[in-house]
Write a protein that holds these residues in place. Structure first.
Motif: not given
Length: 1681
Positions: A917-927, A863-875
Motif C-alpha cells: 500500500w502507498l502513503t504520502v511519505s512512501l511516494i516521496s521517498s521513492q521519488l 475516499n476521504a481517508s486516502s484521497y491525499h495519497v492518491a492526489h499526491w501520487y498523481i501529482v
C-alpha cells in the motif's frame, strides 16, 4: 568377613526381625560388596516384590513409612548402574509377574479423582520408568499384550487429567509431605540416570534442601510425560509383534482409542498451551508423543489385513450373496461403525471437548485411511479411490452436518449400518460448532483433493456420478446454510471448486452472492479467505474459457436488491490482480463480451430506477418521493459497482494493435460507442435533474393548523435531502469513472491500432481542423469550469469525483501536448496553466497530510481517508507534464510537501502500513531515491531551497555567543534571504559565508551552539540531503547548500552546559559531524562543484575542516564519544580529505597553491608542538581534558594519512606534478613519524580511563604505518627516475617499520585478534616485503653475490610464509573470517612470488605438499590441510615468474589428485562440508580455470567430477546448502568454460553431477507447511540451474543424443515433490531449453518409456512447453537473422 553377613537372607525372611530393620539390611546388602548371597540381585528383587505384594494382599502388615521405603528401595534397585551392567553382561534377572498388576492397581488409585494414594506418585512413575528402561525388566508387561495396553490406558488417563489442570489447583493426587521419596529422590526429572542407591548414607539429612511442593508437582508432571513416551514406545513395539490384527483392532478400539485421541487433542490444541508451559512440557517431547500416538492408531485401525473388512462395509454390494464374512459366527467385522460408535460415545472427555475431539480425530483417521488404502495398481487403483470416497461419506455425516441431506445423495447406493447404530433423524441436524465442523470438512475435502480420489470421467461412466452427487449435496448444504463469518466456509467451497466446477455451478448465483458480493464480515481473516475463493472462481472459469458466464451470474447478483447499504468492495487488491492475470489469458472476444454484459446490465437494471422521478415527478407525494430516492440511492450504488468492474476489466485486457483481427477491432469500436452513449445519458440525467428541480414551483403557503402537523417531519426532510444528494453523488462518481475509462481506453486503442478510429476523430470527421482543436480546448474548459457537472453538486463533490476530474483534465492536457498546431494557439498556454493549477490544487496540497493515510492504488478505493495519497501520487507521477505550466510558488509548494512528508516518515517509520500500500511519505521517498528527480530541475532546485530554508530557520533559532556575520545577514533578510537573493541573480550570502569559513579556519572557534533537539532536526534534514543526487544540482544550488553545510561544520557545536550536565546524550558531536562530512564528500562529486571553488579556495576548505574538528576535540566535544563512533568520524574525515584532494588534482584547480596551503598547515610547527588546553571544559571543571591530546594526535594522523594516500595515488601524471607531490609526501612522512611514535608510547592510566575513545584500534595504527611506508616508496620511485645514479635507496623510518614488522609477526597468529587488525597487518607485510626487496634485494642483484641482505630477505620470506600458514590454521578463525582474509593473503602472496627465486618458491611448494596430507584430515587436524588448500587457490591466481609457473603446473595434476581424495574423505563427515569440503572444491575450480591449456592430461580434469559426485547436498542447513550448491555449480561451469572438450568426452559423468544439483534443489525447494524464511537461497539456486540448462542447450550438437535422458531424469524427480511456484518457474524455463533439443522421436520415446505417474507429469510439462515456450520461440525465430 563374608561369614558375618551370610545370615542376612535368613533375617530378611525371619518374622522376628522388624520391617524397619529388614529394610535397612536390604539396603546394606545391596550396597556392601562384602555381603555374599547366591544370586543376590534376584533375591533382593524377589524379596521386595514379595513384601509389596503381601502388603497389598493384606497378608503382611507394616507401617506407611516402611511401605514408602520399600517402593523407594525398589526404585533404587531398578535405576542402579550395578543392575543394568549385570543385565548388559547377560545375567538373567527378572521381576515377578504379579508386579505388573500391582503397578496397574497403584496407577488406578492415582487416577481416581479425590483418592488418597498411599505412596507418592513420583515414586510409582520412577518405578515404571526403571522397569521399561530394560527389556529384561519390562517383560513383566510386554509378555502379555493386555497388560501393556492397560498400562498405556492408565498413563493416558493420568496425562489427560494433568493437562486439564494447568494451574494445579487440585493436585493430581494427594500425597504426604513427609513422603520418603521426596526426601531421597530429589531430582526425579533427571530420568534417574545416576544410581540413587550410591548416594550418601545420611540421606534423611537432605530433607532440609527439598524444593517446595509446587516445584515437586511440576517436576513430577514433566517426568509423567517422559515415562508416557517410554510406555508408548514399548507398547508400539509389542503391537507390531502381534500376529492377529483383529485382536489389536479390538484392543485399541475398546481400551485405547478414546484416551489416545483425547490426549492427542490436549497436546495439539492451542487452548492448552499455557498448561504445556506450566508443566514444562517441551515442544519436542510433545511432538514425539503425538508421533507415537499416530503410529499406534494408524497401524491398529487400518492394517493391510483389514482392507477386506472395509471393502465389505463401505463398498456397495452388487447382490446379496449370503456368504458369511471373516468375522466368524458373530458376523463380519464392521470397523467403520465400531470407530464411529467409539468416537460418538459420551463420557470419555468433558462435554465441551467432545465435539472438538471428534471433529479433529475424523480428519486424522481419513489421513491414515488414505495412507493405508489410497494407493493401488492397475484396475485396483480405481477401487481403492472409491473405497476412500465411501469412507469419506461416512465421516462427513459423523460431524452432524445435515445427515439426511447427505444420505439422500446415496439413496441408490445402500451403505451398511451397524445394528446398534440409530437411524438418522428426519429433521435437519446441525453441528454443535459450525467453526469446528467446517474446519473438519475443509481438512477432509483437502485430503481428498490431494489424494486424487475423484476421477471425474470414471465417476460419470462407471459409477453413476455418485461422487458428483455427494459433493454437490455437500455444496448445496454449505450454500443453503451459509456461514460467511467463518473463514473455513470459504475454503470448503474453494476445495469443492477445485474438485470439479460442476459441483457449484448450479448454485453459482447464490455462491457469488453469499461469498463475494454480499459478504458482510470485514474481519481480516475472513476477507483473505473470501478473496482466495473469488480468485479461484476467476482462475477456474478462465481455464474453462467460460469467464463471461461467471460475469453474467455476478452481474445478476450485483443488480439484485442489496441486503444493506454497505456492500464490501467488489474488487479488492488481490482480486484485481487475479482479474488482470486472467484477462490476459482470456480471448479478446470474451473480454469484450464481458464489457458488453456490464453495459447491458447498466441499461437494463440501473437506468429504470434512476429515471423513475422523471416519469412521476408531477404526481408524487412526499412518502412516494422518499421511497423513490431510496430506490435511486440503491441503484446508484449498483451503478458505481458496475462502473468499477467495467473500469477494472477494460484496464486489464490486452490492448488492440495493428495485428488485431478486424472483427475484434469492430467489436471494440462498437463497445466504445455504446459506452460513450451510456456516459452521455448519465451526464444528461444529472443535468436534467437540475432542470426538474428548478421547474418545480414553490410550495403553497401552508395553513397554520397544517403547519403544526408538519413540524415533526422536519427531520425526515433533512434525511430525504441527504438521500437525494447521496444518489446524485454516487451517480456522479460512476459517470466520471466511466468517462475517464472511456477516454483512456479510446486513446490507447487509437495509439496502438491503426484500424481503430477514435471517438473524437469520428465525431469531428466532418469538422475543420480548427474546430477539432477548439473541441479539445472546450472540453478542458468545461472540466475546469465545472460545466460538465451540475453546479449544485460542486459543494458536495466527493473525493473520488475530484480525483477523476483531475485525471480527465490530465488526459485532455496530454492530447493538447501531442497536438503541435494547437500548442501554438494564443489561448492554449493560459488554459494549460489553469489545468495545471487545477490538477495541483494548491489549497488541498497545503492542507495537513496525515501520515497514517494509506491507499491500495485502485481508483475504486479512493475516499476521504486516502484521497491525499492518491492526489499526491498523481501529482508526482505526472509532474513532468504539468511542470512547465506551474509557477515557482507552485513548485515550491510541491517541494515543501515532499520534504515535510519525508520528515514525517522519520518520525512514524511507516509502522502499521499494509504491504504493497502507498502513503504520502512512501511516494516521496521513492521519488527522492529514483533517478527521475534529477531529471526534474525545477522540482530538484525547489527541494534544495526548501531544505536550505529549514536549515537556516534552525540556525536562526540557535544560541549565538559570538558575532556571526552570516547569522546577522539571516536576521536582517529573513528566512527566505538565502534563496531570494540567488533568484535575483546575486550570490546568496556566499561571500559572507566564505569569510566566516575563512575566519573559522584561522581560529577554529564556534559561533553557533545547538540544543539536542535542534541537532536531531538537522540530522533528519541531512538524511534527506543524503538521498539527493549532487549531479542534479545546478551551480547556484550546489554552492549554496555546500557552503551552508560547511558553515555548520565549522561554526556549530553542542551547547557547553549540556556537555557538562548530560554528556552521554547531548555532549557528543561526533555522529552529527560524521554525517555532515559524508554529505559534503558526496557533494564534492557533483559535476558543478567548480562553482564552489570560485567562491572559496579548496585549501581553505581542507584547513577549516581539520581546524574545526581540532577545536571540538580540545573543547570536550568528543569527550563522551564511543570508540566505534570515533572511528566512524575518523573515516569520514579521511574520506572528505581524500575526495577533495583528488578533485583538486584531477581538475587541476591551482594544485600547488591549494595543496601547499594544506600541507603547510598540517606540517607546521604549531601543529607539531601544540599544547592542548581545553578552555571550554576547563571553564566548567577547572581541569584540562587529559585525553584531548590523544584525540588531537588521532585527528592529525587521519588527516596526514588520507592526504598522503591521495597524493600517492596521483603520482605518474606528469613529471612536474610528480616532483610537487613528492616534495609534499616527504614533508607529510616526516610529520607522521613523531605522531605515530606518540601513539605507540604507553599511555597513562588516567588518560585511558577518562577518554574511552583515546585508544584507537591496532588496525588503525598499522594502516597509518602502511601509508607511511607507501609514501616513502613512492618518493623513492620519483627520486630514482630523476637521479638515475647508483646511490642505494634508503627509508628514513626503517627502524619503525622493522619494529612494526616484528611485532606483527609475533602477534599475527598467536591468539585471537580482530579481523580488521589481521587485514591491515597483511597489507603492511605486503608493503614491507616490497620495501625490503627494493632496498636490499636490488643491491643483491647488482653485486650478483649472496650477501647478508639476501639472507635477511630469505629469512623474512620464510617468516611471513609460516606465519600466514599458522594464521590460516588458527582455530578461532571462522569460515567467513577466512573468506574475508583471502584478498589480503592473495595480495601478500603476489608480492612474495612476484620476483621469487626458484629456491624460495620451492619452499612454498614444500609447505603445500606437507599440508595436503590425508593423515592430518583423518586425525582431525583439518585446518592444517585447509590452510594448504587456500594457499593453492590463491597461488593459482598470482602472476608467477616463468620458472615458478612451470613448476606449479607441472605438479598441478598431483595436487588435483590429492584434493580429490580429500574431498571424498571429508564428504563422509557432513559437519566438514561448509568448513572444509566447499573450500577444497572451490580450490580445485580455481585450478581448473587458471589451468586452461596448461593441464594437458584430460584424465586429471575428469577426476574432479568424481569428487563432485561425493559432495554432500542433502540434510544441510540453508546457508551450508547454498555454499555447497554454488561450489559444485561453479566447478561444472569451469568445465563448460575452460575445458569444453573434456566435458564432451565425459558427458555422462558431467550430467550425473548436474542431475544431483537438480534433484537437491527439487527436494529443498519443495512446498512446506511452515513459513519459509530461506526462500531466497533456493530461489537463487534455481536460477543457476536454469542458467546451466541454457549452457548445456548451447552445445546442442553434442548433447542431442542425451537430451531425452535429461528430460526423463527431470520429470522422474519432479513427480516426487510439489515445488514452490517461484522455484518451479526457473526450473521449468531451464528444462524448456532441453526440450528444444528433443526431436519428435525423443518425445515418442519418452511418452512410451516413462512409468504411469511420471508420464502424466511429462505430458503436463510438454503441454505447457508447446503452449507457451515453443510458440514464443517460433515467433522469435521469424525475426532471427
Amino acid at each position: 568377613m563374608a561369614a558375618i553377613y551370610s545370615g542376612i537372607h535368613l533375617k530378611l525372611k525371619s518374622p522376628q526381625t522388624s520391617w524397619e530393620d529388614k529394610l535397612k539390611l536390604a539396603r546394606f546388602a545391596w550396597i556392601s560388596p562384602q555381603c555374599l548371597l547366591p544370586n543376590k540381585e534376584q533375591v533382593l528383587l524377589d524379596w521386595c516384590a514379595h513384601a509389596l505384594t503381601g502388603r497389598y494382599n493384606q497378608k503382611v502388615e507394616f507401617s506407611q513409612n516402611v511401605l514408602e521405603g520399600l517402593w523407594c528401595y525398589l526404585d533404587d534397585l531398578l535405576h542402579s548402574r550395578k543392575l543394568h551392567s549385570l543385565l548388559k553382561q547377560g545375567k538373567t534377572i527378572s521381576l515377578r509377574l504379579n508386579m505388573a498388576q500391582l503397578l496397574l492397581d497403584r496407577l488406578q488409585e492415582c487416577a481416581r479423582v479425590g483418592s488418597k494414594s498411599l505412596v507418592c506418585v513420583s515414586t510409582i512413575l520412577s518405578v515404571c520408568q526403571g522397569l521399561l528402561s530394560s527389556p529384561a525388566l519390562s517383560s513383566v508387561f510386554t509378555t502379555k499384550y493386555e497388560l501393556i495396553a492397560d498400562l498405556l490406558a492408565k498413563f493416558c488417563s493420568l496425562a489427560c487429567r494433568e493437562l486439564q489442570q494447568p494451574l494445579l489447583t487440585q493436585p493430581l493426587m494427594t500425597e504426604s509431605v513427609t513422603c520418603q521419596d521426596e526426601v531421597i529422590i530429589s531430582d526425579l526429572d533427571s530420568a534417574q540416570i545416576e544410581p540413587i542407591i550410591e548416594r550418601s548414607s545420611d540421606l534423611p539429612e537432605l530433607a532440609a534442601n527439598k524444593s517446595p511442593l509446587k516445584q515437586k508437582e511440576k517436576l513430577r508432571a514433566a517426568n509423567l510425560f517422559e515415562v508416557l513416551l517410554q510406555v508408548l514406545s514399548c507398547y508400539l513395539s509389542v503391537q507390531r509383534q502381534q500376529a492377529n490384527p483383529n485382536r489389536v483392532f479390538t484392543m485399541v478400539t475398546n481400551q485405547l482409542l478414546q484416551p489416545l485421541v483425547l490426549l492427542r487433542h490436549l497436546l495439539t490444541s492451542g487452548e492448552f498451551a499455557s498448561a504445556h508451559i506450566h508443566l514444562r512440557l517441551g515442544q519436542q517431547l510433545s511432538r514425539d508423543i503425538r508421533s507415537k500416538i499416530d503410529s499406534i492408531l494408524h497401524l491398529a485401525l487400518f492394517p493391510s489385513e483389514h482392507l477386506t473388512y472395509y471393502k465389505e462395509e463401505l463398498l456397495p454390494s452388487k447382490e446379496d450373496s449370503g456368504k458369511r464374512g471373516l468375522g466368524g459366527a458373530k458376523g463380519p467385522l464392521k470397523p467403520v461403525s465400531v470407530i464411529h460408535s467409539k468416537l460418538s460415545a459420551q463420557g470419555y472427555c468433558e462435554v465441551h471437548l467432545h465435539y472438538t475431539v471428534k471433529s479433529n480425530t475424523l480428519s486424522l483417521l481419513f489421513k491414515f485411511f488414505l495412507e493405508s488404502y489410497g494407493k493401488g495398481r492397475g484396475e485396483s487403483e480405481e477401487v481403492h479411490r472409491m473405497l476412500c470416497f465411501y469412507f469419506l461419506t461416512r465421516l462427513v455425516p459423523a460431524l452432524d452436518v445435515c445427515v439426511d441431506e447427505l444420505s439422500s445423495a446415496k439413496a441408490d447406493q445402500p451403505v451398511s449400518v451397524s445394528p446398534g447404530q440409530k437411524s438418522p433423524p428426519a429433521s435437519l441436524c446441525f453441528p454443535e460448532s459450525w467453526s469446528l465442523a467446517l474446519l473438519a470438512v475443509e481438512s477432509l475435502l483437502s485430503q481428498a483433493l490431494s489424494a486424487d480420489i475423484y476421477n471425474v470421467a470414471a465417476d460419470r461412466i462407471r459409477h453413476g456420478e455418485v461422487q458428483l452427487k455427494f459433493y454437490r449435496t455437500l455444496g448445496q448444504m454449505l450454500i443453503n446454510h451459509a456461514q460467511p463469518s467463518i473463514p473455513a466456509w470459504y475454503r470448503c467451497l474453494k476445495v469443492l471448486l477445485s474438485l470439479n466446477h460442476l459441483i457449484l455451478e448450479p448454485d453459482l448465483d447464490q455462491l457469488s452472492s453469499s461469498a463475494w458480493v454480499n459478504s458482510e464480515c470485514m474481519e481480516a481473516r475472513v476477507q483473505r479467505a473470501r478473496q482466495l475463493l473469488a480468485c479461484s472462481l476467476l482462475q477456474t472459469y478462465t481455464k474453462l474459457r467460460q469467464l463471461p458466464r461467471l460475469f453474467s451470474e455476478l452481474l445478476s447478483v450485483i443488480c439484485q436488491p442489496a441486503l444493506d447499504n454497505l456492500r464490501p468492495p467488489l474488487l479488492s487488491e488481490g482480486i484485481s490482480a487475479t482479474l488482470r492475470t486472467c484477462l490476459l489469458d482470456t480471448p479478446p472476444s470474451q473480454c469484450l463480451e464481458i464489457c458488453s454484459l456490464v453495459l447491458e446490465s447498466i441499461r437494463r437494471c440501473i437506468f429504470p430506477d434512476l429515471l423513475k422521478e422523471g416519469r412521476e415527478t408531477e404526481k408524487i407525494v412526499e412518502n412516494k418521493e422518499l421511497k423513490v430516492d431510496q430506490e435511486r440511492e440503491d441503484a446508484s450504488r449498483k451503478l458505481l459497482s458496475l462502473s468499477q468492474l467495467l473500469h477494472g476489466v477494460l484496464f486489464s485486457l490486452k490492448t488492440l494493435d495493428s495485428a488485431s483481427p478486424l472483427p475484434i477491432v469492430r467489436q471494440s469500436q462498437g463497445l466504445m460507442e455504446e459506452m460513450k452513449q451510456v456516459v452521455k445519458e448519465l451526464l444528461l440525467l444529472l443535468t436534467e435533474k437540475k432542470a426538474v428541480k428548478a421547474n418545480i414551483s414553490p410550495a403553497p403557503r401552508t395553513p397554520r393548523k397544517v403547519k403544526k402537523n408538519l413540524d415533526h417531519k422536519e427531520s425526515e426532510r433533512v434525511s430525504e435531502s441527504k438521500t437525494g444528494a447521496l444518489w446524485e453523488q454516487k451517480t456522479q462518481e460512476a459517470a466520471l469513472l466511466l468517462r475517464y475509462t472511456l477516454v483512456e481506453v479510446d486513446t490507447l486503442f487509437n495509439i496502438h491500432c491503426s484500424k481503430y478510429t477514435s471517438l473524437d476523430s469520428a465525431q469531428t470527421a466532418a469538422a475543420s481542423k480548427t474546430e477539432d482543436c477548439t473541441s479539445v480546448l472546450t472540453c478542458i474548459e468545461s472540466l475546469l469550469s465545472g460545466e460538465i457537472l451540475p453546479a449544485r453538486l460542486e459543494s458536495s463533490r466527493s473525493t473520488m469525483s475530484c480525483l477523476l476530474l483531475k485525471l480527465l483534465t490530465l488526459q485532455q492536457t496530454k492530447k493538447v501536448l501531442l497536438d503541435a498546431p494547437l500548442l501554438s494557439e494564443p489561448s492554449t498556454a493560459a488554459l494549460l496553466n489553469r489545468a495545471a493549477q487545477f490538477i495541483l490544487s494548491k489549497s488541498e496540497m497545503e492542507g495537513s497530510l496525515d501520515g497514517q493515510q494509506v491507499w491500495d492504488g485502485q481508483i475504486s478505493s479512493v475516499n476521504a481517508s486516502s484521497y491525499h495519497v492518491a492526489h499526491w501520487y498523481i501529482v508526482t507521477s505526472n509532474f513532468p507534464l504539468i511542470a512547465p505550466y506551474l509557477s515557482r510558488e507552485d513548485v515550491g509548494c510541491i517541494a515543501d510537501v515532499l520534504v515535510s512528508s519525508l520528515l514525517s516518515s522519520h518520525i512514524d517509520g511507516g509502522k502499521g502500513r499494509p504491504a504493497g500500500w502507498l502513503t504520502v511519505s512512501l511516494i516521496s521517498s521513492q521519488l527522492l531515491q529514483s533517478a527521475v528527480l534529477a531529471e526534474l530541475p525545477t522540482l530538484f532546485s525547489a527541494t534544495v531551497c526548501s531544505l536550505t530554508q529549514r536549515i537556516v530557520c534552525i540556525l536562526k533559532a540557535a544560541h549565538v555567543p559570538n558575532v556571526c556575520p552570516t547569522l546577522l545577514k539571516f536576521q536582517e533578510k529573513g528566512i527566505g534571504a538565502y534563496t531570494s537573493e540567488r533568484i535575483a541573480g546575486q550570490p546568496p550570502l556566499s561571500t559572507v559565508i566564505a569569510e566566516d569559513i575563512l575566519a573559522s579556519s584561522m581560529t577554529g572557534e564556534m559561533s553557533v551552539l545547538l540544543t539536542d533537539t535542534q541537532s536531531k532536526e538537522l540530522v533528519n534534514l541531512l538524511q534527506i540531503l543524503t538521498d539527493l543526487n549532487p549531479d542534479g544540482m545546478n551551480s547556484e544550488d550546489l554552492s549554496s547548500i555546500f557552503l551552508l553545510l560547511f558553515f555548520m561544520l565549522t561554526s556549530t557545536s553542542s551547547q557547553l552546559d549540556q556537555k557538562a550536565t548530560d554528556p552521554p546524550e547531548s555532549g557528543d558531536d561526533a555522529c552529527f559531524l560524521g554525517k555532515l562530512l559524508r554529505i559534503l564528500t558526496t557533494l564534492l562529486e557533483g559535476r558543478n562543484f567548480q562553482s564552489v571553488l570560485k567562491l572559496i579556495h579548496a585549501g581553505t576548505l581542507l584547513q577549516a575542516s581539520v581546524s574545526s574538528l581540532i577545536w571540538h576535540s580540545n573543547n570536550g566535544g568528543f569527550r563522551a564519544t564511543s570508540s566505534s563512533d570515533w572511528l566512524d568520524l575518523i573515516k569520514a574525515v579521511q574520506g572528505f580529505i581524500r575526495s577533495l584532494v583528488q578533485m583538486i588534482i584531477i581538475r587541476n584547480s591551482s594544485v600547488r597553491l591549494n595543496l601547499e596551503q594544506f600541507a603547510s598547515y598540517l606540517t607546521s610547527k604549531e601543529m607539531a608542538s601544540m599544547q592542548i588546553v581545553v578552555p571550554g571544559l576547563a571553564a566548567v571543571t577547572d581541569k584540562p581534558d587529559p585525553g584531548a591530546s590523544v584525540l588531537y594526535v588521532h585527528l592529525l594522523l587521519a588527516s596526514l594519512t588520507s592526504f598522503s594516500q591521495a597524493l600517492t595515488s596521483n603520482l605518474g601524471r606528469s613529471k612536474p606534478m610528480d616532483q610537487t607531490l613528492a616534495q609534499m609526501l616527504t614533508r607529510t612522512t616526516a610529520a607522521l613519524g613523531p605522531a605515530v611514535e606518540y601513539v605507540l608510547k604507553p599511555q597513562a592510566v588516567s588518560q585511558s580511563v577518562i577518554q574511552p575513545a583515546s585508544i584507537l584500534g591496532q588496525a588503525f595504527v598499522v594502516e597509518v604505518v602502511t601509508v607511511m611506508l607507501h609514501c616513502e616508496l613512492s618518493s623513492l620511485s620519483v627520486e630514482d627516475e630523476n637521479k638515475r645514479n647508483d646511490t642505494q635507496p634508503t627509508l628514513s623510518q626503517m627502524t619503525l617499520y622493522q619494529g612494526c614488522c616484528q611485532q606483527i609477526l609475533k602477534e599475527l597468529s598467536c591468539a585471537h585478534r580482530p579481523l580488521d587488525f589481521l587485514v591491515s597487518s597483511l597489507h603492511f607485510l605486503s608493503a614491507f616485503y616490497k620495501a625490503v626487496e627494493k632496498t636490499r634485494g636490488e643491491r643483491e642483484e647488482e653485486h650478483g653475490v649472496e650477501k647478508k641482505a639476501g639472507k635477511e630477505l630469505d629469512e623474512l620470506y620464510m617468516q611471513i610464509l609460516h606465519n600466514v600458514h599458522r594464521l590460516l590454521t588458527a582455530s578461532w578463525l571462522s569460515t567467513n573470517d577466512v573468506c574475508e582474509l583471502e584478498p589480503a593473503v592473495q595480495e601478500l602472496l603476489c608480492h612474495l612470488v612476484e620476483k621469487s627465486t626458484t629456491g624460495r618458491f620451492n619452499l612454498l611448494l614444500l609447505l603445500i605438499r606437507d599440508g595436503l596430507d590425508t593423515g592430518k584430515l583423518r586425525a582431525g587436524s583439518y585446518r592444517e590441510v585447509l590452510s594448504a588448500v587456500i594457499i593453492i587457490k590463491l597461488l593459482s591466481c598470482c602472476q608467477l615468474p616463468e620458472l615458478c609457473a612451470k613448476a606449479l603446473w607441472l605438479i598441478a595434476p598431483q595436487i588435483i589428485s590429492a584434493m580429490v581424495f580429500l574431498v571424498k574423505s571429508s564428504s563422509q563427515d557432513i559437519s566438514l562440508t561448509h568448513s572444509f569440503t566447499v573450500p577444497t572444491v572451490m580450490s580445485m575450480t580455481s585450478l581448473l580455470r587458471q589451468g586452461e591449456g596448461l593441464i594437458t592430461n584430460p584424465h586429471h580434469v575428469i577426476l574432479v567430477l568424481g569428487a563432485l559426485q561425493s559432495m554432500p547436498l542433502n540434510h544441510l542447513t540453508p546457508p551450508v546448502y547454498q555454499s555447497a550448491f554454488l561450489a559444485v555449480h561453479e566447478a561444472l561451469f569451469a568445465f563448460i568454460q575452460c575445458h569444453p572438450q573434456v566435458m564432451l568426452n565425459a558427458a555422462p559423468s558431467f550430467l550425473n553431477v548436474f542431475y544431483r544439483l537438480v534433484a537437491s534443489i527439487m527436494q529443498e525447494g519443495r512446498q512446506r507447511g511452515d513459513s519459509d524464511t530461506d526462500s531466497d537461497v533456493y530461489l537463487q539456486c534455481s536460477r543457476l540451474i536454469e542458467r546451466m540448462y541454457s549452457h548445456i542447450a548451447a552445445t546442442a550438437e553434442n548433447f542431442t543424443t542425451l537430451s531425452a535422458f535429461i528430460v526423463a531424469q527431470y520429470v522422474t524427480e519432479l513427480q516426487k515433490v510439489t515445488l514452490r511456484p517461484d522455484v518451479k518457474l526457473h526450473l521449468t524455463e531451464g528444462i524448456y531449453r532441453i526440450l528444444d533439443l528433443c526431436t519428435e522421436q525423443d518425445i515418442k520415446f519418452l511418452t512410451a518409456g516413462l512409468q504411469m505417474g511420471v508420464r502424466e507429469v511429462f505430458n503436463e510439462l510438454y503441454s505447457s512447453y508447446t503452449h507457451y515456450h515453443k510458440a514464443q520461440r517460433q515467433g522469435e525465430d521469424k525475426y532471427t537473422v
